[in-house]
Design a protein around this motif. Structure first.
Motif, PDB file in Angstrom:
ATOM      1  N   ASP A   1      17.280  11.950  27.527  1.00  0.00           N
ATOM      2  CA  ASP A   1      16.561  12.301  29.020  1.00  0.00           C
ATOM      3  C   ASP A   1      15.294  12.573  28.670  1.00  0.00           C
ATOM      4  O   ASP A   1      14.368  11.955  29.367  1.00  0.00           O
ATOM      5  CB  ASP A   1      17.322  13.493  29.558  1.00  0.00           C
ATOM      6  N   THR A   2      14.959  13.490  27.754  1.00  0.00           N
ATOM      7  CA  THR A   2      13.381  13.779  27.700  1.00  0.00           C
ATOM      8  C   THR A   2      12.688  12.969  26.707  1.00  0.00           C
ATOM      9  O   THR A   2      11.264  13.081  26.746  1.00  0.00           O
ATOM     10  CB  THR A   2      13.437  15.004  26.877  1.00  0.00           C
ATOM     11  N   VAL A   3      13.234  12.137  25.755  1.00  0.00           N
ATOM     12  CA  VAL A   3      12.576  11.424  24.630  1.00  0.00           C
ATOM     13  C   VAL A   3      12.783   9.993  24.805  1.00  0.00           C
ATOM     14  O   VAL A   3      11.824   9.121  24.923  1.00  0.00           O
ATOM     15  CB  VAL A   3      12.911  12.004  23.264  1.00  0.00           C
ATOM     16  N   LEU A   4      13.996   9.518  24.480  1.00  0.00           N
ATOM     17  CA  LEU A   4      14.317   7.999  24.488  1.00  0.00           C
ATOM     18  C   LEU A   4      13.975   7.428  25.801  1.00  0.00           C
ATOM     19  O   LEU A   4      13.284   6.189  25.798  1.00  0.00           O
ATOM     20  CB  LEU A   4      15.861   7.924  24.027  1.00  0.00           C
TER      21      LEU A   4
ATOM     22  N   LEU B   1      17.285  -7.854  16.960  1.00  0.00           N
ATOM     23  CA  LEU B   1      16.472  -8.768  17.635  1.00  0.00           C
ATOM     24  C   LEU B   1      15.678  -8.192  18.889  1.00  0.00           C
ATOM     25  O   LEU B   1      14.398  -8.273  18.721  1.00  0.00           O
ATOM     26  CB  LEU B   1      17.036 -10.035  18.437  1.00  0.00           C
ATOM     27  N   LEU B   2      16.477  -7.178  19.559  1.00  0.00           N
ATOM     28  CA  LEU B   2      15.727  -6.433  20.571  1.00  0.00           C
ATOM     29  C   LEU B   2      14.654  -5.369  19.932  1.00  0.00           C
ATOM     30  O   LEU B   2      13.788  -5.086  20.290  1.00  0.00           O
ATOM     31  CB  LEU B   2      16.799  -5.615  21.361  1.00  0.00           C
ATOM     32  N   LEU B   3      15.220  -5.052  18.714  1.00  0.00           N
ATOM     33  CA  LEU B   3      14.206  -3.938  17.845  1.00  0.00           C
ATOM     34  C   LEU B   3      12.986  -4.560  17.636  1.00  0.00           C
ATOM     35  O   LEU B   3      11.761  -4.019  17.592  1.00  0.00           O
ATOM     36  CB  LEU B   3      15.131  -3.480  16.896  1.00  0.00           C
ATOM     37  N   ARG B   4      13.119  -5.868  17.268  1.00  0.00           N
ATOM     38  CA  ARG B   4      11.960  -6.430  17.048  1.00  0.00           C
ATOM     39  C   ARG B   4      10.773  -6.746  18.033  1.00  0.00           C
ATOM     40  O   ARG B   4       9.766  -6.477  18.028  1.00  0.00           O
ATOM     41  CB  ARG B   4      12.354  -7.927  16.498  1.00  0.00           C
ATOM     42  N   GLU B   5      11.457  -6.881  19.287  1.00  0.00           N
ATOM     43  CA  GLU B   5      10.895  -6.900  20.613  1.00  0.00           C
ATOM     44  C   GLU B   5      10.199  -5.784  20.844  1.00  0.00           C
ATOM     45  O   GLU B   5       8.943  -5.698  21.254  1.00  0.00           O
ATOM     46  CB  GLU B   5      11.591  -7.744  21.742  1.00  0.00           C
TER      47      GLU B   5
ATOM     48  N   VAL C   1      12.835   7.477  17.882  1.00  0.00           N
ATOM     49  CA  VAL C   1      13.310   6.320  18.775  1.00  0.00           C
ATOM     50  C   VAL C   1      13.649   5.295  18.114  1.00  0.00           C
ATOM     51  O   VAL C   1      15.013   4.753  18.308  1.00  0.00           O
ATOM     52  CB  VAL C   1      12.158   6.076  19.635  1.00  0.00           C
ATOM     53  N   LEU C   2      12.971   4.659  17.005  1.00  0.00           N
ATOM     54  CA  LEU C   2      13.236   3.484  16.474  1.00  0.00           C
ATOM     55  C   LEU C   2      14.504   3.765  15.333  1.00  0.00           C
ATOM     56  O   LEU C   2      15.211   3.054  15.092  1.00  0.00           O
ATOM     57  CB  LEU C   2      12.015   2.766  15.377  1.00  0.00           C
ATOM     58  N   ARG C   3      14.493   4.998  14.844  1.00  0.00           N
ATOM     59  CA  ARG C   3      15.587   5.205  13.920  1.00  0.00           C
ATOM     60  C   ARG C   3      16.877   5.443  14.632  1.00  0.00           C
ATOM     61  O   ARG C   3      17.976   4.996  14.054  1.00  0.00           O
ATOM     62  CB  ARG C   3      15.315   6.841  13.184  1.00  0.00           C
ATOM     63  N   PHE C   4      16.750   5.917  15.805  1.00  0.00           N
ATOM     64  CA  PHE C   4      17.981   5.886  16.817  1.00  0.00           C
ATOM     65  C   PHE C   4      18.413   4.393  17.161  1.00  0.00           C
ATOM     66  O   PHE C   4      19.638   4.077  16.699  1.00  0.00           O
ATOM     67  CB  PHE C   4      17.669   6.671  17.871  1.00  0.00           C
ATOM     68  N   ILE C   5      17.758   3.561  17.374  1.00  0.00           N
ATOM     69  CA  ILE C   5      18.130   2.404  17.889  1.00  0.00           C
ATOM     70  C   ILE C   5      18.516   1.632  16.399  1.00  0.00           C
ATOM     71  O   ILE C   5      19.648   0.933  16.617  1.00  0.00           O
ATOM     72  CB  ILE C   5      16.954   1.501  18.524  1.00  0.00           C
ATOM     73  N   ASN C   6      17.739   1.812  15.528  1.00  0.00           N
ATOM     74  CA  ASN C   6      18.303   1.125  14.163  1.00  0.00           C
ATOM     75  C   ASN C   6      19.700   1.437  13.569  1.00  0.00           C
ATOM     76  O   ASN C   6      20.155   0.819  13.299  1.00  0.00           O
ATOM     77  CB  ASN C   6      17.192   1.404  13.208  1.00  0.00           C
TER      78      ASN C   6
ATOM     79  N   ALA D   1       5.525  -2.183  20.469  1.00  0.00           N
ATOM     80  CA  ALA D   1       5.090  -1.227  21.688  1.00  0.00           C
ATOM     81  C   ALA D   1       5.698   0.283  21.721  1.00  0.00           C
ATOM     82  O   ALA D   1       5.028   0.973  22.304  1.00  0.00           O
ATOM     83  CB  ALA D   1       5.737  -1.987  22.796  1.00  0.00           C
ATOM     84  N   VAL D   2       6.933   0.490  20.803  1.00  0.00           N
ATOM     85  CA  VAL D   2       7.421   1.756  20.904  1.00  0.00           C
ATOM     86  C   VAL D   2       5.999   2.700  20.100  1.00  0.00           C
ATOM     87  O   VAL D   2       5.819   3.531  20.634  1.00  0.00           O
ATOM     88  CB  VAL D   2       8.507   1.904  20.180  1.00  0.00           C
ATOM     89  N   VAL D   3       5.549   2.149  19.248  1.00  0.00           N
ATOM     90  CA  VAL D   3       4.698   2.876  18.345  1.00  0.00           C
ATOM     91  C   VAL D   3       3.402   2.921  19.097  1.00  0.00           C
ATOM     92  O   VAL D   3       2.683   4.150  19.176  1.00  0.00           O
ATOM     93  CB  VAL D   3       4.212   1.991  17.029  1.00  0.00           C
ATOM     94  N   GLU D   4       3.193   1.964  20.052  1.00  0.00           N
ATOM     95  CA  GLU D   4       1.797   2.278  20.900  1.00  0.00           C
ATOM     96  C   GLU D   4       2.320   3.284  21.808  1.00  0.00           C
ATOM     97  O   GLU D   4       1.306   4.133  22.413  1.00  0.00           O
ATOM     98  CB  GLU D   4       1.588   0.836  21.206  1.00  0.00           C
ATOM     99  N   ALA D   5       3.263   3.103  22.671  1.00  0.00           N
ATOM    100  CA  ALA D   5       3.560   3.722  23.763  1.00  0.00           C
ATOM    101  C   ALA D   5       3.931   5.294  23.524  1.00  0.00           C
ATOM    102  O   ALA D   5       3.558   6.196  24.401  1.00  0.00           O
ATOM    103  CB  ALA D   5       4.734   3.154  24.771  1.00  0.00           C
ATOM    104  N   ALA D   6       4.811   5.457  22.520  1.00  0.00           N
ATOM    105  CA  ALA D   6       5.146   6.936  22.195  1.00  0.00           C
ATOM    106  C   ALA D   6       4.819   7.250  20.742  1.00  0.00           C
ATOM    107  O   ALA D   6       5.883   7.449  19.919  1.00  0.00           O
ATOM    108  CB  ALA D   6       6.596   6.993  22.611  1.00  0.00           C
TER     109      ALA D   6
END
Length: 462
Positions: free
Chosen positions: A197-200, A240-244, A260-265, A248-253
Motif C-alpha cells: 500500500d505505502t511503497v509498492l 520480461l516485465l521486470l526488464r521493462e 521494489v525490484l527485489r520483491f518483483i524478482n 523507470a523504477v530506479v528513476e521514479a522511486a
C-alpha cells in the motif's frame, strides 16, 4: 474391380475395442473419435445449432477476442474504482453465509487491513451482519486471483484494450504461500499488504507514468515461447516485465527501488495479475454479441463455478466447484483442500493457462502429470474452441496458435470440459496455499448455459 472384391476397410466409431480387435486380425480400419453429447443436451443442441445467427456471431466474437490489444497503462488505488463500503471478490456472486474458508479468511483480512474491524471476531460479526457489500470482480471490470478480494486501499493494475477501448483491473500479486488471496490473514500477511500500500503501489504508479503503456499481448506471446503457460507458470513473463520496469523504477522511486525490484524478482507470479487483466479486457471485447455461444468468463468463488456466455449478457450459470487434483505442499493433503477458487480461469478463457500447457513442459512439475499429458491437454482443447490465437503460439506444436474461444455447443457435443490448472487453497480460514494441480469444471454450468441459449433462440423465432 467390383465393390465386393475390393480390399475391405472398416470404419470404427467410439470405443476402441472393436478397432483393436479388427487390427489384431489385420483388417484395415478407419477409427472415428466420436462421443455422444452430454446427457440431456440433445434437444437444446438441435435448437441452438439451428440458430442462423450463430456462425457469424461466433466468428465475430472470436475475432474480437483474438484481435484485442491489451496495454498496461497504469496502477491505481482501488478506492478510485470501488463504491464506498464495497469489497470485490472472485467468482460468481456469493454471500457471507455461503462463502468458503479461504474466501472468509480473505474478507476478514481485508477488514483488518482497512481498519474496519478490531480483530478477527469483530470482522466476522460485521461481515455476517452485511455491513460490507460483496460484489464479483467480473461485474466491476476486474478480476482477482484465488479469493480475489479487493478493498479500497489496495492498488490495481489498469489494462486498456487499444483496439476496442475496454479497461480491466486486477490487484497486485503478493507472492505464494501465506497470502491474503489464499485466505491467510496473519500479521505477516497484513504487514506485506501495508508495504504494498505505502511503497509498492505508489512506486509502480510513478514508474508507469515514465514508461508509458506496456504491450502485454506482445509480452505474453514472448513468454509462451520461453516456457510459460501464463497461469501457474509466469517466470518468463515476470522477467520480461521486470526488464521493462526496472530502469523507470530506479528513476521514479530511488529511495525504494532496491526493495521494489527485489520483491518483483523474488515473485515468479508477479506477472499473473497483469496477465489476468489482459485476458479480462480481451474476453470483454467479445461480450454481448446476440447469437454467440462463446464463453467470455469462467470463474470460481470457492463454492460455485460459474460461466458467462457472449450471447447471454451478464448472466451467471453455476454449479458446485470441484476440488483440484494435484501436488500438495509439505504435510498437506486432499483433506486440507478447498474447492476450486479464483478468477484466474480468465487465462484459460482467453487461450492461456491449461489451454497452453503444451508450451510449458515444466508446468507438470508444479501441477503434476507428465509432459505428454500437457501436450495432450492442449490438443484436446482444439475440439471445443472456435479459433486459434494468431499471436499466442506454441513452439512445440509447430507454432500453432493456442486454442481459444470455448463454445458451449462443442462442450456439449463432445463431452470435453475445459482444462484448468490452478493453485489449491486450504479449506480452513487463515491456512493459505496448500498445493497446486488440475481441476475439472462441472459440466452442469455449461449445459445450463446451453439450455438458456436454446430458450433465447426459441423466444426469438416463436
Amino acid at each position: 474391380m467390383s465393390p465386393l472384391s475390393a480390399p475391405s476397410n472398416v470404419i470404427t466409431v467410439g470405443a476402441g475395442l472393436l478397432d483393436e480387435a479388427l487390427a489384431a486380425q489385420a483388417v484395415p480400419t478407419t477409427p472415428v473419435d466420436w462421443r455422444p453429447p452430454l446427457p440431456g443436451t440433445t434437444p437444446a443442441l438441435v435448437t441452438v445449432l439451428a440458430d442462423p445467427r450463430r456462425q457469424a456471431a461466433n466468428e465475430l466474437a472470436a475475432r474480437r477476442l483474438t484481435s484485442a490489444r491489451p496495454r498496461l497503462v497504469g496502477v491505481r488505488r482501488a478506492s478510485e474504482v470501488l463504491a464506498e463500503g464495497t469489497f470485490l471478490h472472485a467468482g460468481p456472486p456469493i454471500t457471507w453465509e455461503r462463502a468458503s474458508g479461504p474466501m472468509r479468511g480473505a474478507l476478514i483480512g481485508a477488514m483488518l487491513l482497512e481498519g474496519l474491524a478490531g480483530d478477527e471476531h469483530d470482522a466476522t460479526a460485521k461481515l455476517a451482519a452485511g455491513e460490507i457489500m460483496l460484489r464479483p470482480c467480473h461485474e466491476h471490470a476486474a478480476v482477482g486471483p484465488m479469493a480475489g478480494v479487493v478493498s479500497p486501499s489496495m492498488w490495481l493494475f489498469e489494462v486498456r484494450d487499444e483496439e476496442y477501448g475496454g479497461t480491466a483491473y486486477c490487484s497486485l500479486n503478493e507472492g505464494l504461500g501465506k497470502v491474503l488471496r489464499y485466505g491467510a490473514y496473519g500479521p505477516e500477511v497484513l504487514d506485506r499488504l501495508r508495504w504494498m500500500d505505502t511503497v509498492l503501489g505508489p512506486a509502480l504508479a510513478a514508474t508507469l507514468e515514465r514508461t508509458g503503456p506496456i504491450d502485454l499481448r506482445s509480452l505474453i506471446a514472448q513468454a509462451l515461447q520461453m516456457g510459460d503457460e501464463l497461469h501457474n507458470r509466469n517466470r518468463a513473463a515476470t522477467s520480461l516485465l521486470l526488464r521493462e520496469l526496472a530502469p523507470a523504477v530506479v528513476e521514479a522511486a530511488p529511495a525504494h527501488a532496491a526493495e521494489v525490484l527485489r520483491f518483483i524478482n523474488g515473485n515468479d507470479h508477479f506477472f499473473l495479475n497483469a496477465g489476468m487483466a489482459a485476458a479480462k479486457v480481451s474476453t470483454d471485447a467479445a461480450r454481448d454479441i446476440p447469437g454467440s455461444t462463446m464463453v467470455v468468463a469462467m470463474a470460481r468463488n470457492g463454492t460455485d463455478f460459474g460461466v458467462q456466455v457472449s450471447g447471454l449478457g451478464g448472466r451467471w450459470f453455476t454449479a458446485p466447484a470441484g476440488v483440484p487434483d494435484g501436488l500438495y505442499l509439505g504435510s498437506y493433503g486432499p483433506e486440507d483442500a478447498n474447492p476450486d477458487i479464483g478468477d484466474s480461469t480468465i487465462t484459460e478463457t482467453s487461450g492461456l493457462g491449461g489451454f497452453a500447457m503444451a508450451a510449458s513442459p515444466a508446468i507438470v512439475r508444479f501441477v503434476g502429470g507428465e509432459v505428454a499429458d500437457a501436450v495432450r491437454a492442449t490438443r484436446s482443447m482444439y475440439e471445443i474452441t472456435l479459433a486459434e490465437h494468431p499471436a499466442y503460439q506454441i513452439p512445440g506444436l509447430g507454432f500453432r496458435g493456442t486454442p481459444v474461444g470455448i463454445d458451449v455447443t462443442l462442450v456439449a457435443r463432445t463431452g470435453l470440459l475445459p482444462v484448468v490448472n490452478t493453485g489449491i487453497a486450504g479449506r480452513i480460514p487463515g491456512t493459505g496455499q496448500v498445493g497446486a494441480g488440475l481441476v475439472k469444471p462441472p459440466a452442469e454450468a455449461f449445459t445450463s448455459a446451453l439450455q438458456a441459449l436454446a430458450g433465447a433462440v426459441s423466444d426469438l423465432f416463436d
